[in-house]
Design a protein around this motif. Structure first.
Motif, short mmCIF file in Angstrom:
data_model
loop_
_atom_site.label_atom_id
_atom_site.label_comp_id
_atom_site.label_asym_id
_atom_site.label_seq_id
_atom_site.Cartn_x
_atom_site.Cartn_y
_atom_site.Cartn_z
N VAL A 51 0.89 -1.15 0.07
CA VAL A 51 0.14 0.31 0.07
C VAL A 51 0.93 1.23 -0.21
N ASP A 52 0.60 1.99 -1.17
CA ASP A 52 1.54 3.13 -1.33
C ASP A 52 0.82 4.45 -0.55
N PHE A 53 1.66 5.07 0.44
CA PHE A 53 1.14 6.15 1.19
C PHE A 53 1.46 7.53 0.79
N LEU A 67 -6.81 -1.01 8.18
CA LEU A 67 -5.39 -1.48 7.63
C LEU A 67 -5.01 -2.81 8.40
N TYR A 82 2.94 -4.81 3.07
CA TYR A 82 3.88 -3.99 2.96
C TYR A 82 3.22 -2.51 3.04
N ILE A 83 3.90 -1.40 3.61
CA ILE A 83 3.46 -0.03 3.51
C ILE A 83 4.67 0.35 3.14
N LEU A 86 5.57 6.23 3.62
CA LEU A 86 4.90 7.12 4.69
C LEU A 86 5.73 8.59 4.99
N PHE A 103 2.89 -4.22 10.24
CA PHE A 103 3.12 -3.89 8.76
C PHE A 103 4.47 -3.89 8.54
N LEU A 105 7.63 -2.37 6.61
CA LEU A 105 8.06 -1.08 6.25
C LEU A 105 8.74 -1.39 4.62
#
Length: 124
Positions: A51-53, A67, A82-83, A86, A103, A105
């Motif tokens: 997930v692209d933040f 989430l 994966y995040i 951020l 999560f 990173l």
């Protein structure tokens, strides 16, 4: 869920990988929609979700809850959540809340090798 297309993009959905780009802050008003969209996007074989933040400035407790629900679902199929991207302030919130134990990173260097579509994605 056509309205959600303005909030989320699927950058890639192939084999075991699903890459989502968030386009709106994740909060109480849209967190249930995010979860519903995630359910539609997550097909049987997806075991790696990114997930692209990068466009996100704010995530409230409802957003975090959704989430976590998504990550739990993925863990049940022995997957990885994966995040990526951020902001500095979100990163510190995620660290303080202990969310980086749940999560994974994703750093830019790893992303460029394993998920190049993240770095070539169009942002508009």
């Amino acid at each position: 869920l056509a309205a959600n297309r303005t909030m989320f993009n699927i950058l890639s959905s192939k084999k075991e990988r699903l890459i989502l780009q968030l386009k709106a802050d994740l909060k109480m008003e849209n967190a249930p929609d995010f979860y519903e969209y995630f359910q539609e996007a997550l097909i049987g074989e997806h075991r790696v979700v990114v997930v692209d933040f990068r466009k996100i400035r704010f995530v409230d407790s409802s957003g975090v809850g959704m989430l976590l629900k998504c990550a739990h679902q993925l863990r049940e199929r022995e997957g990885i959540f994966y995040i990526f991207g951020l902001s500095r302030s979100l990163l510190s919130v995620f660290k303080l809340a202990g969310l980086l134990k749940i999560f994974q990173l994703l750093e830019e260097e790893q992303a460029s090798v394993e998920f190049p579509e993240l770095l070539t994605a169009e942002y508009g």
